[in-house]
Design an enzyme around this catalytic site. Structure first.
Site, PDB file in Angstrom:
ATOM      1  N   ASP A 121     -10.052   2.604   2.095  1.00  0.00           N
ATOM      2  CA  ASP A 121     -10.032   1.881   3.359  1.00  0.00           C
ATOM      3  C   ASP A 121     -10.950   2.735   4.252  1.00  0.00           C
ATOM      4  O   ASP A 121     -11.809   2.125   5.043  1.00  0.00           O
ATOM      5  CB  ASP A 121      -8.751   1.626   3.948  1.00  0.00           C
ATOM      6  CG  ASP A 121      -8.138   0.271   3.225  1.00  0.00           C
ATOM      7  OD1 ASP A 121      -8.759  -0.494   2.827  1.00  0.00           O
ATOM      8  OD2 ASP A 121      -6.925   0.366   3.319  1.00  0.00           O
ATOM      9  N   LYS A 162       0.673  -1.230  -0.164  1.00  0.00           N
ATOM     10  CA  LYS A 162      -0.030   0.015   0.048  1.00  0.00           C
ATOM     11  C   LYS A 162       0.782   1.490   0.103  1.00  0.00           C
ATOM     12  O   LYS A 162       0.429   2.411  -0.442  1.00  0.00           O
ATOM     13  CB  LYS A 162      -0.993  -0.099   1.149  1.00  0.00           C
ATOM     14  CG  LYS A 162      -2.217  -0.958   1.103  1.00  0.00           C
ATOM     15  CD  LYS A 162      -2.960  -0.803   2.196  1.00  0.00           C
ATOM     16  CE  LYS A 162      -4.172  -2.081   2.136  1.00  0.00           C
ATOM     17  NZ  LYS A 162      -5.162  -1.850   3.277  1.00  0.00           N
TER      18      LYS A 162
END
Ligand code: NAP
Length: 277
Positions: A110, A74
């Site tokens: 997220d 990420k």
């Protein structure tokens, strides 16, 4: 299945990846919308040092329309992309890369996985939120809380990390043992690894600080119900399971990849089936 040379593909990469539910969830969603001839979603293990090569391949493969990044990609993926969405920049992590004719743009969904299920049961504005943890997931949690006008405090085992994150987002950062005051918080969000194997018999904070006026969200989703959530339920608190985050980060990603509205019920059904709910 009607796969052809026109079919676009999305790939989730991680290390490890075998446990990922994303291919099952997204492919079921394509099928339900009748677009499974247009899109297919795969997963593969990629070592962190090879993410640059994957990004390069994506840029050169017109039908490689979406890349989903889980641990440990990420942060690493960011430096190889052409554009980063402002939210992903603030969070400092990308979990979704969209290919616009060879121009690769990174997003973070997220935080939506946190905010969406919370807003279904509580208004976030001005709420006191205890964010447990200061790792990658906690960054998305803190961002989401601040965006929605809540007042987060970060509690972390390594106090320096809590303070650093707190400084970055202009909120308090304290140690995970500094929890006495948690009883006065409206919302507790566990974004530590405590509760997940091999820590499934532990809770990140003593549960005597939890009461029936609170909402407790544990983003750990294996096991489905962590010890923290079990104990919070016993105290009468409202609880949110980690699969809600999994679901809503996934629906937002689906929409970025396909430009279709995500069939939330279909995606939830796949998750429920997996967790035998
Ligand atoms: P990370 O960056 O490695 O951060 C881990 C965090 O957990 C740190 O704050 C760490 O504290 C804390 N921690 C680890 N072991 C601990 C212990 N024994 N006692 C107290 N604190 C401990 O990981 P992450 O990516 O943020 O992920 C955190 C959790 O969220 C994982 O369980 C992951 O599965 C879950 N997650 C769920 C979803 C979802 O879709 N539901 C999405 C992403 C992540 P220190 O700083 O002191 O090391």
């Amino acid at each position: 299945m009607k796969i052809s040379a026109k079919t676009k593909f999305c790939i989730v990469v991680g290390d490890p990846i075998d446990h990922s539910l994303s291919p099952a969830i997204h492919n079921a969603a394509y099928k339900s919308l009748g677009i499974d001839d247009q899109f297919v979603y795969l997963g593969t293990n990629v070592k962190v040092e090879n993410i640059e090569a994957v990004v390069k391949a994506m840029r050169n493969m017109k039908n490689f329309c979406g890349l989903a990044c889980t641990m440990p990609h990420k942060i690493e993926v960011i430096k190889h992309l052409d554009e980063i969405d402002e939210i992903a920049k603030k969070i400092g992590a990308v979990n979704t890369v969209v290919n616009n004719n060879g121009v690769l743009k990174g997003y973070n969904t997220d935080w939506l996985g946190i905010v969406t299920p919370l807003e279904q049961i509580i208004k976030l504005k001005n709420k006191k939120v205890a964010v447990l943890g200061a790792g990658g997931a906690a960054r998305a949690v803190v961002y989401g809380m601040i965006l929605k006008g809540a007042k987060p405090t970060i509690f972390n085992r390594t106090v320096e990390k809590a303070q650093e994150l707190g400084k970055e987002f202009a909120c308090n950062g304290v140690g995970l043992d500094d929890v006495e005051g948690i009883k006065d918080f409206d919302i507790i969000i566990n974004s530590t690894a405590v509760g997940m194997h091999p820590l499934e018999n532990k809770t990140p904070i003593p549960t005597r600080f939890i009461n029936e006026s609170q909402v407790v969200f544990d983003i750990v989703y294996i096991p489905y119900e962590t010890k923290l959530l079990r104990e919070a339920k016993k105290k009468g608190a409202k609880t949110i399971h980690g699969i809600e985050m999994l679901l809503y980060q996934g629906t937002a990603q689906f929409e970025l990849f396909t430009n279709h509205k995500a069939p939330v019920k279909v995606m939830r059904k796949i998750l429920n089936k997996n967790f035998k709910l």
